[in-house]
Design a protein around this motif. Structure first.
Motif, PDB file in Angstrom:
ATOM      1  N   UNK A   1      18.827  34.049  19.078  1.00 15.02           N
ATOM      2  CA  UNK A   1      19.551  33.815  20.310  1.00 15.02           C
ATOM      3  C   UNK A   1      20.749  32.899  20.049  1.00 15.02           C
ATOM      4  N   UNK A   2      20.498  31.594  19.893  1.00 14.31           N
ATOM      5  CA  UNK A   2      21.573  30.653  19.561  1.00 14.31           C
ATOM      6  C   UNK A   2      21.444  30.329  18.078  1.00 14.31           C
ATOM      7  N   UNK A   3      22.442  30.692  17.295  1.00 13.34           N
ATOM      8  CA  UNK A   3      22.397  30.419  15.857  1.00 13.34           C
ATOM      9  C   UNK A   3      23.254  29.225  15.472  1.00 13.34           C
ATOM     10  N   UNK A   4      24.239  28.892  16.306  1.00 13.38           N
ATOM     11  CA  UNK A   4      25.095  27.725  16.071  1.00 13.38           C
ATOM     12  C   UNK A   4      25.193  26.954  17.383  1.00 13.38           C
ATOM     13  N   UNK A   5      24.738  25.705  17.325  1.00 13.19           N
ATOM     14  CA  UNK A   5      24.749  24.858  18.521  1.00 13.19           C
ATOM     15  C   UNK A   5      25.659  23.669  18.268  1.00 13.19           C
ATOM     16  N   UNK A   6      26.618  23.476  19.182  1.00 19.40           N
ATOM     17  CA  UNK A   6      27.531  22.336  19.110  1.00 19.40           C
ATOM     18  C   UNK A   6      27.079  21.298  20.125  1.00 19.40           C
ATOM     19  N   UNK A   7      26.764  20.111  19.642  1.00 19.46           N
ATOM     20  CA  UNK A   7      26.347  19.008  20.509  1.00 19.46           C
ATOM     21  C   UNK A   7      27.497  18.020  20.612  1.00 19.46           C
ATOM     22  N   UNK A   8      28.002  17.818  21.821  1.00 15.30           N
ATOM     23  CA  UNK A   8      29.034  16.806  22.046  1.00 15.30           C
ATOM     24  C   UNK A   8      28.305  15.495  22.298  1.00 15.30           C
ATOM     25  N   UNK A   9      28.659  14.459  21.550  1.00 16.90           N
ATOM     26  CA  UNK A   9      27.885  13.219  21.592  1.00 16.90           C
ATOM     27  C   UNK A   9      28.803  12.015  21.667  1.00 16.90           C
ATOM     28  N   UNK A  10      28.533  11.142  22.638  1.00 14.18           N
ATOM     29  CA  UNK A  10      29.346   9.929  22.774  1.00 14.18           C
ATOM     30  C   UNK A  10      28.515   8.654  22.777  1.00 14.18           C
ATOM     31  N   UNK A  11      27.213   8.778  22.524  1.00 14.51           N
ATOM     32  CA  UNK A  11      26.348   7.606  22.461  1.00 14.51           C
ATOM     33  C   UNK A  11      25.881   7.092  23.808  1.00 14.51           C
ATOM     34  N   UNK A  12      26.404   7.635  24.904  1.00 10.26           N
ATOM     35  CA  UNK A  12      26.001   7.196  26.248  1.00 10.26           C
ATOM     36  C   UNK A  12      24.602   7.720  26.575  1.00 10.26           C
ATOM     37  N   UNK A  13      24.039   7.243  27.673  1.00 11.60           N
ATOM     38  CA  UNK A  13      22.731   7.746  28.122  1.00 11.60           C
ATOM     39  C   UNK A  13      22.814   9.254  28.325  1.00 11.60           C
ATOM     40  N   UNK A  14      23.895   9.706  28.955  1.00 12.91           N
ATOM     41  CA  UNK A  14      24.058  11.140  29.201  1.00 12.91           C
ATOM     42  C   UNK A  14      24.214  11.907  27.889  1.00 12.91           C
ATOM     43  N   UNK A  15      24.922  11.311  26.952  1.00 16.39           N
ATOM     44  CA  UNK A  15      25.093  11.926  25.641  1.00 16.39           C
ATOM     45  C   UNK A  15      23.775  12.020  24.889  1.00 16.39           C
ATOM     46  N   UNK A  16      22.939  11.018  25.049  1.00 15.58           N
ATOM     47  CA  UNK A  16      21.622  11.044  24.393  1.00 15.58           C
ATOM     48  C   UNK A  16      20.724  12.106  25.007  1.00 15.58           C
ATOM     49  N   UNK A  17      20.825  12.272  26.329  1.00 15.98           N
ATOM     50  CA  UNK A  17      20.085  13.359  26.976  1.00 15.98           C
ATOM     51  C   UNK A  17      20.525  14.701  26.404  1.00 15.98           C
ATOM     52  N   UNK A  18      21.834  14.872  26.275  1.00 11.91           N
ATOM     53  CA  UNK A  18      22.378  16.122  25.732  1.00 11.91           C
ATOM     54  C   UNK A  18      21.907  16.326  24.290  1.00 11.91           C
ATOM     55  N   UNK A  19      21.896  15.264  23.506  1.00 10.46           N
ATOM     56  CA  UNK A  19      21.448  15.364  22.121  1.00 10.46           C
ATOM     57  C   UNK A  19      19.994  15.802  22.064  1.00 10.46           C
ATOM     58  N   UNK A  20      19.158  15.199  22.885  1.00 14.47           N
ATOM     59  CA  UNK A  20      17.735  15.548  22.906  1.00 14.47           C
ATOM     60  C   UNK A  20      17.518  16.992  23.338  1.00 14.47           C
ATOM     61  N   UNK A  21      18.148  17.362  24.443  1.00 18.84           N
ATOM     62  CA  UNK A  21      17.951  18.713  24.971  1.00 18.84           C
ATOM     63  C   UNK A  21      18.534  19.753  24.014  1.00 18.84           C
ATOM     64  N   UNK A  22      19.699  19.468  23.468  1.00 15.63           N
ATOM     65  CA  UNK A  22      20.317  20.386  22.507  1.00 15.63           C
ATOM     66  C   UNK A  22      19.498  20.517  21.236  1.00 15.63           C
TER      67      UNK A  22
END
Length: 168
Positions: A1-22
């Motif tokens: 399905x997803x073979x390449x995933x780009x995680x945008x990360x800025x170290x914020x709480x929201x960015x950490x949520x994105x990192x975890x979910x991604x």
């Protein structure tokens, strides 16, 4: 399905949520992970406070944030490709996503008032309009226990032991 995933990360709480979910999605899909941090030029200037943060200092801060994200992903068994860009976040995320031919882009959601949303727009909406791949605006809280389950079995702490590298 997803073979390449780009995680945008800025170290914020929201960015950490994105990192975890991604990271969770990337693991489920056995995807290659790319980690991107963007130093936004407007954020370098803080005219309301009469301050200008030197671009070198801001870049150094984001390099540290990027390194932190890489370490978090490595602890989960990924070998992420990391990249630092300078410019408009939405534009740079879109450019990198297109360059690497990402199948999924994951960004965090930072709540903002209606005026700010109208004036500045949302990175997530910009990406949805510009990109041809899927975009996930991560908001899901993933507990430390759930996140711990992402680690390869050989790296999980024995039951009853605390994990000192727990991610907040």
């Amino acid at each position: 399905m997803y073979k390449k995933v780009l995680l945008a990360y800025d170290g914020s709480i929201e960015g950490r949520r994105a990192l975890r979910e991604g990271a969770k999605l990337a693991q489920l899909c056995c995807a290659e992970v790319f980690l991107l941090a963007v130093v936004e030029l407007p954020s370098v200037m803080a005219p309301e406070a009469g301050l200008a943060i030197p671009i070198d200092e801001q870049t150094a801060n984001y390099k540290a944030i990027l390194a932190e994200g890489v370490e978090r992903l490595k602890a989960l068994g990924f070998s992420p490709t990391a990249r630092l860009e300078i410019g408009d976040a939405g534009q740079k995320i879109a450019e990198v996503a297109e360059e690497i031919e990402a199948h999924l882009v994951v960004v965090g959601h930072r709540p903002q008032g209606p005026l700010a949303r109208w004036w500045f727009g949302s990175v997530g909406s910009y990406l949805v309009k510009r990109l041809r791949c899927s975009v996930l605006v991560a908001q899901t809280e993933i507990s430390d226990d759930e996140f711990e389950q992402l680690k390869p079995p050989s790296e999980k702490p024995a039951s009853g032991q605390a994990d000192t590298a727990s991610i907040s």
